[in-house]
Design an enzyme around this catalytic site. Structure first.
Site, PDB file in Angstrom:
ATOM      1  NE  ARG A  44      37.894  36.826  36.232  1.00 32.02           N
ATOM      2  CZ  ARG A  44      38.851  36.663  35.318  1.00 32.02           C
ATOM      3  NH1 ARG A  44      38.749  37.214  34.127  1.00 32.02           N
ATOM      4  NH2 ARG A  44      39.910  35.915  35.591  1.00 32.02           N
ATOM      5  CD  GLU A  59      32.546  34.840  31.643  1.00 34.13           C
ATOM      6  OE1 GLU A  59      33.410  33.941  31.648  1.00 34.13           O
ATOM      7  OE2 GLU A  59      32.827  36.040  31.589  1.00 34.13           O
ATOM      8  CG  HIS A 104      36.312  34.815  29.533  1.00 33.71           C
ATOM      9  ND1 HIS A 104      35.924  34.805  30.848  1.00 33.71           N
ATOM     10  CD2 HIS A 104      37.615  35.210  29.555  1.00 33.71           C
ATOM     11  CE1 HIS A 104      36.935  35.149  31.633  1.00 33.71           C
ATOM     12  NE2 HIS A 104      37.982  35.408  30.857  1.00 33.71           N
TER      13      HIS A 104
HETATM   14  P1  NAP Z   1      47.077  43.925  37.661  1.00 33.48           P
HETATM   15  O1  NAP Z   1      48.398  44.187  37.040  1.00 33.48           O
HETATM   16  O2  NAP Z   1      47.017  43.459  39.068  1.00 33.48           O
HETATM   17  O3  NAP Z   1      46.199  45.248  37.489  1.00 33.48           O
HETATM   18  C1  NAP Z   1      44.969  45.391  38.112  1.00 33.48           C
HETATM   19  C2  NAP Z   1      44.615  46.882  38.125  1.00 33.48           C
HETATM   20  O4  NAP Z   1      43.305  47.021  38.668  1.00 33.48           O
HETATM   21  C3  NAP Z   1      45.567  47.726  38.964  1.00 33.48           C
HETATM   22  O5  NAP Z   1      45.954  48.835  38.236  1.00 33.48           O
HETATM   23  C4  NAP Z   1      44.731  48.114  40.180  1.00 33.48           C
HETATM   24  O6  NAP Z   1      45.086  49.429  40.576  1.00 33.48           O
HETATM   25  C5  NAP Z   1      43.314  48.071  39.643  1.00 33.48           C
HETATM   26  N1  NAP Z   1      42.365  47.747  40.694  1.00 33.48           N
HETATM   27  C6  NAP Z   1      42.369  46.672  41.520  1.00 33.48           C
HETATM   28  N2  NAP Z   1      41.344  46.746  42.375  1.00 33.48           N
HETATM   29  C7  NAP Z   1      40.676  47.894  42.099  1.00 33.48           C
HETATM   30  C8  NAP Z   1      39.539  48.524  42.655  1.00 33.48           C
HETATM   31  N3  NAP Z   1      38.866  47.986  43.674  1.00 33.48           N
HETATM   32  N4  NAP Z   1      39.139  49.697  42.113  1.00 33.48           N
HETATM   33  C9  NAP Z   1      39.809  50.253  41.087  1.00 33.48           C
HETATM   34  N5  NAP Z   1      40.902  49.689  40.509  1.00 33.48           N
HETATM   35  C10 NAP Z   1      41.329  48.525  41.017  1.00 33.48           C
HETATM   36  O7  NAP Z   1      46.280  42.829  36.826  1.00 33.48           O
HETATM   37  P2  NAP Z   1      46.373  42.487  35.263  1.00 33.48           P
HETATM   38  O8  NAP Z   1      47.409  41.469  35.041  1.00 33.48           O
HETATM   39  O9  NAP Z   1      46.442  43.761  34.488  1.00 33.48           O
HETATM   40  O10 NAP Z   1      44.940  41.790  35.059  1.00 33.48           O
HETATM   41  C11 NAP Z   1      43.777  42.505  35.378  1.00 33.48           C
HETATM   42  C12 NAP Z   1      42.534  41.655  35.300  1.00 33.48           C
HETATM   43  O11 NAP Z   1      42.129  41.491  33.956  1.00 33.48           O
HETATM   44  C13 NAP Z   1      42.610  40.230  35.816  1.00 33.48           C
HETATM   45  O12 NAP Z   1      42.564  40.161  37.228  1.00 33.48           O
HETATM   46  C14 NAP Z   1      41.381  39.602  35.183  1.00 33.48           C
HETATM   47  O13 NAP Z   1      40.234  39.826  35.988  1.00 33.48           O
HETATM   48  C15 NAP Z   1      41.238  40.396  33.874  1.00 33.48           C
HETATM   49  N6  NAP Z   1      41.609  39.570  32.707  1.00 33.48           N
HETATM   50  C16 NAP Z   1      40.639  39.198  31.834  1.00 33.48           C
HETATM   51  C17 NAP Z   1      40.985  38.438  30.722  1.00 33.48           C
HETATM   52  C18 NAP Z   1      39.963  37.997  29.745  1.00 33.48           C
HETATM   53  O14 NAP Z   1      40.121  36.943  29.159  1.00 33.48           O
HETATM   54  N7  NAP Z   1      38.917  38.786  29.495  1.00 33.48           N
HETATM   55  C19 NAP Z   1      42.299  38.062  30.515  1.00 33.48           C
HETATM   56  C20 NAP Z   1      43.246  38.470  31.411  1.00 33.48           C
HETATM   57  C21 NAP Z   1      42.896  39.225  32.514  1.00 33.48           C
HETATM   58  P3  NAP Z   1      45.041  49.884  42.120  1.00 33.48           P
HETATM   59  O15 NAP Z   1      45.745  48.811  42.892  1.00 33.48           O
HETATM   60  O16 NAP Z   1      45.699  51.220  42.134  1.00 33.48           O
HETATM   61  O17 NAP Z   1      43.589  49.977  42.457  1.00 33.48           O
HETATM   62  C1  8YV Z   2      41.489  33.073  30.808  1.00 35.05           C
HETATM   63  C2  8YV Z   2      41.411  35.255  32.146  1.00 35.05           C
HETATM   64  O1  8YV Z   2      40.638  32.919  29.738  1.00 35.05           O
HETATM   65  O2  8YV Z   2      43.669  35.331  32.765  1.00 35.05           O
HETATM   66  C3  8YV Z   2      42.518  35.592  33.080  1.00 35.05           C
HETATM   67  O3  8YV Z   2      42.220  36.168  34.143  1.00 35.05           O
HETATM   68  O4  8YV Z   2      40.305  35.592  32.367  1.00 35.05           O
HETATM   69  C4  8YV Z   2      41.694  34.534  30.895  1.00 35.05           C
HETATM   70  O5  8YV Z   2      42.987  34.743  30.455  1.00 35.05           O
HETATM   71  C5  8YV Z   2      40.904  32.342  31.912  1.00 35.05           C
HETATM   72  O6  8YV Z   2      41.557  32.577  33.102  1.00 35.05           O
HETATM   73  C6  8YV Z   2      40.904  30.878  31.590  1.00 35.05           C
HETATM   74  O7  8YV Z   2      40.562  30.142  32.668  1.00 35.05           O
END
Ligand code: NAP
Ligand code: 8YV
Length: 323
Positions: free
Chosen positions: A233, A262, A280
């Site tokens: 994010r 954004e 994004h």
């Molecule tokens: P997840 O399985 O819950 O993994 C999140 C990771 O972040 C965990 O390993 C957690 O480890 C770590 N974490 C959480 N809070 C933290 C903190 N304060 N300091 C350090 N590490 C921390 O989630 P996921 O499914 O992999 O998704 C992760 C994130 O990716 C989403 O929440 C979203 O923000 C982002 N995302 C972005 C896109 C995009 O389009 N760019 C798409 C999908 C997801 P610990 O609990 O050990 O801290």
């Molecule tokens: C999406 C994301 O683009 O899953 C997330 O956390 O950031 C992306 O996969 C977004 O959520 C669309 O609203």
């Protein structure tokens, strides 16, 4: 039989609109000329909400409109668009769309990393501008011999790490907790990890807990050959500190899929040559967005069929009869 009233806060994929329309009475918030009047009128009937990270935050003030609300099904795995603690306090379930996007986001992250290091968009612009006719494109930095630090070794972080194994680079990670089964070295301190690596990949949730965790100090530790990739994010990185670090050569380059405000991206970043900027799009393929949309539908249908939610978030854990 009366149909359940569902609110959709912003335009979603046609497949989602159609599926929800078939099963529920669907109210489209984005079509309302006077949002407050619209919500006052339909709010008391609404039992479910389909929302997304792109259509505003479901906070305490927003939830006030919906005294009968049972479930918020959010599109996206990150749900910083919903005040999940406030929802839990009110007995409202929140669901997100985990796992179905892991591979897509991990693929894009690797693409963004290579594009940033090998300067693929810059090379494309160079060719289109006719500059190849004058001289070869300058040699680029490389992924070779780099050590990569993953900030957030969760579902997506692990999918990124598995791909990186194929590239023969050393991988380490930072999070709040050490993961006993992870085959990578753990750093409890993000600054220490930044010091030890030359690529940082951020893939944590957003929100207060991670706000500006990648700040000037972390970027200084990453160093002048360091590269930052942010697919988490925008709020996770102190954007002004990043601009400063890129400008001053404190770090080498950045690949960014997410930004603090954004879709507005600072002109300072747009003007820089050592960044690759994406709007994004990490999960943004037809295949994966359909799967995410289907999970929004499935959560709502499952809940209103009395079968419970499929993917509740940890703040609103579902136990039969608990809510
Ligand atoms: P997840 O399985 O819950 O993994 C999140 C990771 O972040 C965990 O390993 C957690 O480890 C770590 N974490 C959480 N809070 C933290 C903190 N304060 N300091 C350090 N590490 C921390 O989630 P996921 O499914 O992999 O998704 C992760 C994130 O990716 C989403 O929440 C979203 O923000 C982002 N995302 C972005 C896109 C995009 O389009 N760019 C798409 C999908 C997801 P610990 O609990 O050990 O801290
Ligand atoms: C999406 C994301 O683009 O899953 C997330 O956390 O950031 C992306 O996969 C977004 O959520 C669309 O609203």
């Amino acid at each position: 039989m009366t149909r359940t009233d569902i609110l959709m806060t912003g335009r979603m994929l046609p497949s989602v609109v159609e599926a929800l329309n078939e099963r529920f009475t669907l109210h489209r918030m984005w079509e309302a000329p006077d949002r407050d009047a619209f919500l006052r009128e339909i709010g008391p009937r609404i039992r479910g909400i389909a929302t997304s990270t792109m259509t505003g935050r479901a906070d305490a003030a927003f939830l006030e409109y919906f005294p009968k609300l049972e479930i918020i099904a959010s599109f996206g795995v990150g749900y910083d668009n919903v005040d999940a603690h406030e929802a839990a306090r009110r007995g409202i379930l929140v669901t997100n769309t985990p796992d179905v996007l892991n591979d897509e986001v991990a693929d894009l992250t690797i693409g963004l990393l290579i594009a940033t290091l090998r300067r693929i968009p810059q090379a494309d612009r160079y060719l289109r501008d006719g500059k190849w006719l004058e001289a070869p494109f300058p040699l680029s930095p490389s992924l070779r011999s780099r050590k990569v630090g993953i900030v957030g070794l969760g579902r997506i972080g692990k999918a990124i790490a598995r791909r990186l194994e194929g590239f023969g680079v050393e991988i380490v990670y930072h999070g709040r907790t050490r993961q006993e089964n992870a085959p990578y070295a753990y750093h409890g301190s993000l600054v220490d990890m930044a010091q030890a690596v030359d690529v940082l990949i951020a893939i944590t949730p957003g929100g207060a807990g991670t706000r500006h965790m990648i700040d000037g100090e972390v970027l200084k530790a990453l160093g002048p050959s360091g590269v930052l990739i942010n697919v988490a994010r925008g709020s996770v990185v102190d954007e002004q500190a990043l601009i400063e670090a890129l400008r001053e050569g404190t770090i080498l380059a950045a690949g960014l899929d997410v930004f603090e405000d954004e879709p507005r991206v600072p002109q300072a970043l747009i003007d820089m040559d050592n960044v690759v900027l994406l709007p994004h799009i990490a999960s943004g393929s037809v295949h994966t967005r359909k799967a995410m949309g289907q999970l929004v539908v499935d959560n709502l249908v499952s809940w209103f069929s009395g079968k419970g939610p499929l993917t509740p978030v940890p703040e609103t854990p579902y136990r039969q009869g608990a809510l």
